[in-house]
Design an enzyme around this catalytic site. Structure first.
Site, PDB file in Angstrom:
ATOM      1  N   GLN A 154       0.849  -1.200   0.000  1.00 16.30           N
ATOM      2  CA  GLN A 154       0.000   0.000   0.000  1.00 16.30           C
ATOM      3  C   GLN A 154       0.879   1.243   0.000  1.00 16.30           C
ATOM      4  OE1 GLN A 154      -3.346  -0.791   3.159  1.00 16.30           O
ATOM      5  NE2 GLN A 154      -1.604  -2.096   3.595  1.00 16.30           N
ATOM      6  N   ASP A 184       6.251   4.835  -1.474  1.00 18.75           N
ATOM      7  CA  ASP A 184       7.578   5.438  -1.318  1.00 18.75           C
ATOM      8  C   ASP A 184       8.679   4.830  -2.186  1.00 18.75           C
ATOM      9  OD1 ASP A 184       8.223   3.023   0.076  1.00 18.75           O
ATOM     10  OD2 ASP A 184       7.656   3.918   1.989  1.00 18.75           O
ATOM     11  N   HIS A 237      -1.567   1.491  -4.234  1.00 19.20           N
ATOM     12  CA  HIS A 237      -1.972   2.897  -4.073  1.00 19.20           C
ATOM     13  C   HIS A 237      -1.132   3.859  -4.910  1.00 19.20           C
ATOM     14  CE1 HIS A 237      -4.043   1.846   0.012  1.00 19.20           C
ATOM     15  NE2 HIS A 237      -4.768   1.511  -1.023  1.00 19.20           N
ATOM     16  N   GLY A 243       3.226  -4.428   8.993  1.00 21.67           N
ATOM     17  CA  GLY A 243       3.171  -2.981   9.189  1.00 21.67           C
ATOM     18  C   GLY A 243       1.972  -2.286   8.587  1.00 21.67           C
ATOM     19  N   SER A 260      -2.271  -1.257   9.394  1.00 27.39           N
ATOM     20  CA  SER A 260      -3.388  -1.278  10.342  1.00 27.39           C
ATOM     21  C   SER A 260      -4.536  -2.123   9.790  1.00 27.39           C
ATOM     22  CB  SER A 260      -3.859   0.146  10.626  1.00 27.39           C
ATOM     23  OG  SER A 260      -4.221   0.773   9.409  1.00 27.39           O
ATOM     24  N   ASN A 277       3.796  -7.016  13.381  1.00 26.16           N
ATOM     25  CA  ASN A 277       3.324  -5.683  13.770  1.00 26.16           C
ATOM     26  C   ASN A 277       3.448  -5.588  15.292  1.00 26.16           C
ATOM     27  OD1 ASN A 277       1.693  -3.325  14.249  1.00 26.16           O
ATOM     28  ND2 ASN A 277       0.650  -3.693  12.299  1.00 26.16           N
ATOM     29  N   GLU A 284       1.728  -3.937  17.190  1.00 26.15           N
ATOM     30  CA  GLU A 284       0.351  -3.913  17.719  1.00 26.15           C
ATOM     31  C   GLU A 284      -0.496  -4.826  16.838  1.00 26.15           C
ATOM     32  OE1 GLU A 284      -0.414  -1.810  20.150  1.00 26.15           O
ATOM     33  OE2 GLU A 284       1.544  -0.787  20.121  1.00 26.15           O
ATOM     34  N   ALA A 290       9.185  -4.540  12.294  1.00 22.19           N
ATOM     35  CA  ALA A 290       9.520  -5.295  11.089  1.00 22.19           C
ATOM     36  C   ALA A 290      11.030  -5.395  10.881  1.00 22.19           C
ATOM     37  CB  ALA A 290       8.873  -4.626   9.880  1.00 22.19           C
TER      38      ALA A 290
HETATM   39  P1  OAD Z   1      -1.297   2.906   9.107  1.00 19.69           P
HETATM   40  O1  OAD Z   1      -0.659   4.169   9.576  1.00 19.69           O
HETATM   41  O2  OAD Z   1      -2.775   2.842   9.130  1.00 19.69           O
HETATM   42  O3  OAD Z   1      -0.749   1.675   9.975  1.00 19.69           O
HETATM   43  C1  OAD Z   1       0.611   1.482  10.203  1.00 19.69           C
HETATM   44  C2  OAD Z   1       0.795   0.180  10.957  1.00 19.69           C
HETATM   45  O4  OAD Z   1       2.179  -0.077  11.098  1.00 19.69           O
HETATM   46  C3  OAD Z   1       0.193   0.150  12.371  1.00 19.69           C
HETATM   47  O5  OAD Z   1      -0.567  -1.035  12.528  1.00 19.69           O
HETATM   48  C4  OAD Z   1       1.429   0.139  13.290  1.00 19.69           C
HETATM   49  O6  OAD Z   1       1.203  -0.627  14.483  1.00 19.69           O
HETATM   50  C5  OAD Z   1       2.437  -0.561  12.401  1.00 19.69           C
HETATM   51  N1  OAD Z   1       3.845  -0.247  12.677  1.00 19.69           N
HETATM   52  C6  OAD Z   1       4.398   0.900  13.139  1.00 19.69           C
HETATM   53  N2  OAD Z   1       5.735   0.794  13.222  1.00 19.69           N
HETATM   54  C7  OAD Z   1       6.055  -0.459  12.790  1.00 19.69           C
HETATM   55  C8  OAD Z   1       7.278  -1.173  12.619  1.00 19.69           C
HETATM   56  N3  OAD Z   1       8.467  -0.619  12.916  1.00 19.69           N
HETATM   57  N4  OAD Z   1       7.208  -2.448  12.144  1.00 19.69           N
HETATM   58  C9  OAD Z   1       6.019  -3.021  11.841  1.00 19.69           C
HETATM   59  N5  OAD Z   1       4.838  -2.391  11.982  1.00 19.69           N
HETATM   60  C10 OAD Z   1       4.851  -1.117  12.446  1.00 19.69           C
HETATM   61  O7  OAD Z   1      -0.695   2.603   7.648  1.00 19.69           O
HETATM   62  P2  OAD Z   1      -1.297   1.654   6.505  1.00 19.69           P
HETATM   63  O8  OAD Z   1      -1.887   0.424   7.091  1.00 19.69           O
HETATM   64  O9  OAD Z   1      -0.229   1.507   5.494  1.00 19.69           O
HETATM   65  O10 OAD Z   1      -3.780   5.043   1.780  1.00 19.69           O
HETATM   66  O11 OAD Z   1      -2.437   2.554   5.925  1.00 19.69           O
HETATM   67  C11 OAD Z   1      -3.151   2.064   4.834  1.00 19.69           C
HETATM   68  C12 OAD Z   1      -3.504   3.188   3.888  1.00 19.69           C
HETATM   69  O12 OAD Z   1      -4.141   4.239   4.619  1.00 19.69           O
HETATM   70  C13 OAD Z   1      -2.317   3.869   3.243  1.00 19.69           C
HETATM   71  O13 OAD Z   1      -1.850   3.195   2.065  1.00 19.69           O
HETATM   72  C14 OAD Z   1      -2.877   5.218   2.877  1.00 19.69           C
HETATM   73  C15 OAD Z   1      -3.600   5.517   4.181  1.00 19.69           C
HETATM   74  O14 OAD Z   1      -4.637   6.402   4.135  1.00 19.69           O
HETATM   75  C16 OAD Z   1      -4.005   6.051   0.918  1.00 19.69           C
HETATM   76  O15 OAD Z   1      -3.495   7.153   1.047  1.00 19.69           O
HETATM   77  C17 OAD Z   1      -4.928   5.679  -0.206  1.00 19.69           C
END
Ligand code: OAD
Length: 246
Positions: free
Chosen positions: A96, A99, A114, A183, A185, A209, A211, A227
């Site tokens: 998703q 970068d 995305h 990584g 949500s 993850n 969490e 990760a």
């Molecule tokens: P989120 O910000 O919703 O979630 C990030 C996740 O990464 C959370 O569950 C954290 O617990 C976890 N996390 C944080 N640090 C970590 C680490 N070092 N190792 C592993 N996990 C870690 O980001 P996305 O799930 O990517 O879409 O969000 C999904 C989409 O929502 C994105 O692609 C974007 C956003 O709105 C669009 O813009 C269309």
């Protein structure tokens, strides 16, 4: 480690990633404290309506993200995922993220659900090109072909995902024996639905993850670590298991 055993028995694997995989490269995730959506209203920077209303404001947000992503380096998690491809030549990374860090780490088959920060599309004529200049010479950039405003070729809220890429990702998920979910949500659809597809088609889900995510209920194994720590250890263990069998 159960995750390494599951992987060692698998023929096909998919890695599904979200912003958390790039967190240790210094890029902010979206949700939670310090998240990208905390400082910005999504409707002001990540919708087609926002771009129609104020393209410069939207571009400032994406110019900032391009600058941060350009400075960032792939971290040990991206590198471990690229290494996994050597063990699973059929490995598909479904991300998703926009970068480009998976590709920079060496992953060859990356499906960007995305879009990408490094592609720009004309909002008028639709012409799309790669462009990794930071900074861009003018904001908002203009299309050389028609003079219209260009926009980042990313998926905004309310927009469909690129269809061919989504179909390819779906096919990889239906064929996978194991899916690593790293990584994310798991709250943004339809991307998150791919994990349900994989699970329904028999893939064992391994979540990495710190969490539990909204998809944790599907996981056969949860690794509650960052990760960048968990994935290199997993790849090392997998290499040991495979070496012991050889
Ligand atoms: P989120 O910000 O919703 O979630 C990030 C996740 O990464 C959370 O569950 C954290 O617990 C976890 N996390 C944080 N640090 C970590 C680490 N070092 N190792 C592993 N996990 C870690 O980001 P996305 O799930 O990517 O879409 O969000 C999904 C989409 O929502 C994105 O692609 C974007 C956003 O709105 C669009 O813009 C269309």
């Amino acid at each position: 480690m159960k995750a390494a055993l599951l992987l060692s028995r698998a023929a096909r694997a998919v890695v599904f990633t979200g912003a958390g995989v790039s967190a240790e490269s210094g890029l902010a995730t979206f949700r939670g404290a310090g998240g990208l959506w905390e400082g910005h209203r999504v409707e002001e920077v990540a919708t087609p309506e926002a771009f129609a209303r104020d393209p410069l404001l939207v571009w400032r947000f994406y110019a900032m993200r391009r600058e941060q992503a350009k400075k960032a380096e792939p971290n040990p998690a991206h590198k471990a995922i690229a290494q996994l491809e050597r063990l699973f030549p059929s490995l598909v990374v479904v991300t998703q993220n926009v970068d480009g860090l998976h590709q920079r780490a060496g992953s060859q088959r990356v499906l960007e659900l995305h879009g990408s920060l490094w592609r720009i599309r004309c909002a008028s004529c639709g012409r799309e090109l790669g462009d990794d200049r930071v900074p861009l010479p003018e904001l908002p950039p203009r299309c050389d072909a028609c003079g219209g405003w260009q926009r980042p070729a990313v998926v905004w809220f309310g927009e469909p995902l690129p269809e061919a890429i989504f179909r390819e990702a779906e096919r990889a998920c239906t064929e996978a024996d194991v899916m690593l979910v790293v990584g994310t949500s798991g709250v943004v659809w339809p991307a998150a639905g791919l994990v349900e597809v994989a699970a329904a088609c028999g893939a064992a889900i391994i979540e990495v993850n710190p969490e539990p995510s909204a998809l944790a209920y599907l996981a056969a194994v949860q690794i509650p670590k960052k990760a960048g720590e968990a994935l290199p250890a997993l790849v090392e263990r997998l290499e040991e298991v495979q070496g012991a069998r050889a």
